[in-house]
Scaffold this active site. Sequence first.
Site: not given
Length: 312
Positions: A134, A137-138
């Site tokens: 992701c 997300c990261d």
Amino acid sequence: METLSCIIIGSGPAGYTAAIYTQRAGIETVICEGLQPGGQLTTTTTVENFPGFPEGIDANLLMENMRKQATHLGAKIWSKILVKADLETYPYILTFDDNTEVAAQTIVIATGATAKYLGLPDEKKYMGMGVSACATCDGFFYRKKTVAVVGGGDTACEEASYLATLAAKVYLIVRKPFLRASNIMQERVKNNPKIEILFETNTLGLFGDNGVEGVKLVYRKEENDERIYNLPIDGFFLAIGHKPNSELFKPWIKTDSNGYILTEGKTPKTGIPGVFAAGDVADPLYRQAIIAAASGASAGMEVEKYLAEKRF
Ligand code: NDP
């Protein structure tokens, strides 16, 4: 044991929309939020293709709004995870991770799909230490660093484009000599000076003492000009597709060879009376939030029809 008129498993656009419809029809509805409250959209940034938001909308805000709409209409939210479904006898018995059980008169399966991994032992070894599925997300952790994205579809192109806004350099590792993504996404990637596409390239492994420090690649595997080499990177992102979360229902419900739930014609009917499927778990083709929401609406309407016919 408690008996529920309607339980919705999953809290993405399909699940929340189904609840909006069932609650408006006067059916007391429980939404089992599952592992990822808000669903896959919560791992992205801005949604530009959900109608009604001319300038796009923050994906988390969109999901929060859907959740509020469902609860405002009276839906209850359970922060539980379904661990077992028994559709053998009626009403159906569902077991959750806290060992509770309920009987359900109707079920909407809106469990979505989960990102796929290559299956390399190194993915597990470096999980959370440089391996991610992701980017949104990261990606933040890779500011001004070098990352690689695996995949040649729309997701991979989207993730690569997003990462390019943060990272210094993005490699796109594509196993075929071409991208599968839509033309607009391909152009976006090809025209981004920070992104370099490595066609006909596969991943053999990852290395690094303190998290991922590089990836071992093979160019034109098993061809005369095969070349194996190490590429220094800081982050390794998977974007090679998704697996539908249908496992728990497979003993009773028909799926295709990839595990997507097969529904009857244009309806969300699964073939098991009172059990409906909506969203990505039953959609191998489009996997879009708006389509998931629409199928959730259909499932909600079918729940209403089913309960009315049963005269519950
Ligand atoms: P896709 O299935 O479309 O693409 C998966 C990609 O990963 C392909 O390039 C595939 O390669 C590659 N791949 C699969 N397995 C491996 C492997 N073991 N090793 C290396 N590469 C691998 O999945 P997406 O998630 O990209 O997209 C899913 C659907 O969602 C599509 O319909 C897409 O259009 C849609 N989508 C739409 C978006 C939008 O409209 N904004 C955004 C994101 C997705 P190969 O081509 O060789 O099979």
